[in-house]
Write an enzyme that holds these catalytic residues in place. Structure first.
Site, PDB file in Angstrom:
ATOM      1  N   LYS A  50      -3.494  -4.541  23.968  1.00  0.00           N
ATOM      2  CA  LYS A  50      -3.373  -3.129  23.581  1.00  0.00           C
ATOM      3  C   LYS A  50      -4.255  -2.208  24.423  1.00  0.00           C
ATOM      4  O   LYS A  50      -3.954  -1.024  24.573  1.00  0.00           O
ATOM      5  CB  LYS A  50      -3.750  -2.970  22.109  1.00  0.00           C
ATOM      6  CG  LYS A  50      -2.720  -3.542  21.147  1.00  0.00           C
ATOM      7  CD  LYS A  50      -1.536  -2.600  20.990  1.00  0.00           C
ATOM      8  CE  LYS A  50      -0.621  -3.060  19.847  1.00  0.00           C
ATOM      9  NZ  LYS A  50       0.526  -2.132  19.684  1.00  0.00           N
ATOM     10  N   SER A 306      -0.996 -12.743  22.950  1.00  0.00           N
ATOM     11  CA  SER A 306      -1.199 -11.292  23.050  1.00  0.00           C
ATOM     12  C   SER A 306      -2.547 -10.814  22.522  1.00  0.00           C
ATOM     13  O   SER A 306      -2.981  -9.715  22.869  1.00  0.00           O
ATOM     14  CB  SER A 306      -0.068 -10.558  22.344  1.00  0.00           C
ATOM     15  OG  SER A 306       0.100 -11.014  21.022  1.00  0.00           O
TER      16      SER A 306
END
Lengths: 323, 323
Positions: A50, A306
């Site tokens: 992110k 991720s």
């Protein structure tokens, strides 16, 4: 959205993001029955991919707008990414979080330099609070996924995978990606389309929250019945985004759905074999590679892990049950 | 031993070892009161730096000798490094292990392609078994640390740190290194002497097993009273090596001694902030950086996390006590 936006994002991120190295292990290859190449974005700044999108979105703002500061709603990976990126620019970041968010998340977001504004979920509306703060202080809202410069930032992972696959002489393979709102998957898909068209993006979702998989089947945006109640919280969203879904529909192979147990087991395997910390949602694509091999094509597969922002209690559960 | 041997090792290892990326976190910097740059060799092939020395030692053998195979005594990181490096060369590796070694270690060493020969610690002598096997089959013994090509292989970490420090404009700093027999520390020290003379190597050891620290003080090789009984098993040896100690004496700053609790706490911090898995001994230098800052000089410090091969029970203990 196009490849030039991703290349511009890549230039902005240069020197600021980590260009995460591919990890592999003969033990993973054996479980999967093919070569498994892991892109460990848990090792990225703030512990998840992110940061890339947040940094790029902030970097893309006109300076006069940027210097007034930014705003995010997120107690999770996106909030931390925005907080840290804002700190790198020396600007104000306000993160709006529910007052019942875990203390550690509140503390961490503050420690990364953000101002945390708490609201009562029962009686207050975060969007209203955010709009008021934005109007009062001229803050710019950084959306978590349905925002072109966020998608472009996440797409830099696709540029790196394209190059890393080329170095390994892999020209055809599935690329498995944990998928929530689709910002990461759509960004990677656009990058692969331009730079490694033989690599096929495949969204991976947890059972019960497979909105993207169902949307790809029906051809229209489908929603999840619930938006909470999964340990894979980092990749749970109500539905794919209006910007991301058309990209996913055009470029992705079928979705893959994994169980929570698959994710916990993949976390334990990543601990033992790769020495990385994956969060449950972050391990979804690795779980697909290891335990849903029938759904995958080719003798090599790329897997994005991720994020790694997981409470130690859940990590211990993964080790107890599967370590 | 000289820098040219390390540069030759670097050429041999090119494309085979991972050039591990520096990790950092604002949270670590805050705890330490200075910038902390972590070199995560737990992310190396086979989960520890040992792969580098093992690979280089095997690669340095004349082909006619090498193809007959290699031998190691080690149920731990060195054994795994030798097994995997031998597999990359397509040669035989025999690893001599006590029959009471943990099953998982035996299985892992086998799964990496080595032939495991078990012996009974009470009634048999591993050196005798090894000598017999070596004579019968022409195997070459790869020693764990007191061997020039092993030291040269570990020294490639020093070359990388020198370059990674240069890119971060750090010309003076302590480099903290978990230290057992001194193969890693002496190799890194030689590389830094040649490439980054402002970086000072500092061996870090667990309490009760501080042979190197005491040897550096007395100027002569000192031994440990015990050689077992620590969770930091990966960096426990009876005494510094005959080859390694003169290098340590000439080039290292004072040793630093940390407690087992320090190591467990550093493991939990590495889990939370860096998303890497460190073994107790592998976390010793990070523990020194975080909790023994008074012993360190400068506004930046480099830290080698030397390995991540830890049982899930001990990792869970670290998270329970300190996570």
């Amino acid at each position: 959205m196009n490849i030039h936006m991703i290349e511009a994002a890549n230039a902005r991120l240069s020197g600021n993001r980590r260009r995460t190295q591919i990890l592999n292990s003969p033990f993973l290859d054996e479980i999967a029955g093919r070569r498994v190449y892991v892109k460990p974005e848990c090792l990225q700044q703030t512990g998840s991919f992110k940061f890339r999108g947040a940094y790029n979105a902030i970097a893309s703002l006109p300076e006069a707008i940027r210097e007034k500061g930014v705003l995010a709603y997120s107690s999770g990976n996106h909030g931390q990414g925005v907080a840290y990126a804002a700190r790198m620019f020396g600007i104000r970041a306000v993160v709006v979080m529910p007052s019942d968010a875990p203390n550690l998340k509140i503390e961490n977001t503050r420690a990364l330099g953000a101002q945390v504004v708490l609201y009562d979920r029962a009686s207050e509306d975060r969007a209203e609070i955010g709009a008021r703060l934005a109007a009062e202080h001229g803050l710019t809202l950084i959306k978590p996924f349905d925002e072109p410069q966020v998608i472009a930032g996440q797409g830099t992972i696709g540029l790196e995978i394209a190059e890393q696959a080329r170095l390994r002489r892999v020209s055809e393979a599935d690329v498995l990606i944990p998928c929530g709102g689709g910002g990461l998957t759509s960004g990677v898909a656009l990058a692969l389309e331009a730079k490694a068209p033989g690599l096929r993006p495949r969204p991976v979702e947890p059972e019960g929250f497979d909105d993207v998989t169902r949307s790809l089947i029906s051809g229209e945006i489908e929603s999840n019945a619930a938006t909470s109640g999964s340990i894979c919280d980092s990749i749970i969203t109500p539905r794919p985004g209006d910007l991301t879904f058309p990209i996913l529909k055009r470029l992705c192979g079928p979705g893959i759905v994994v169980s929570e147990a698959d994710c916990l087991c993949a976390m334990a395997t990543a601990f033992t074999r790769l020495k990385i910390v994956a969060e449950p949602g972050g391990a979804a694509a690795l779980a697909a590679a290891l335990y849903h091999g029938d759904a995958i094509e080719g003798d090599a597969v790329f897997v994005v892990v991720s994020g790694g922002n997981v409470d130690s209690a859940i990590f211990q559960r993964a080790l107890e049950e599967w370590g």
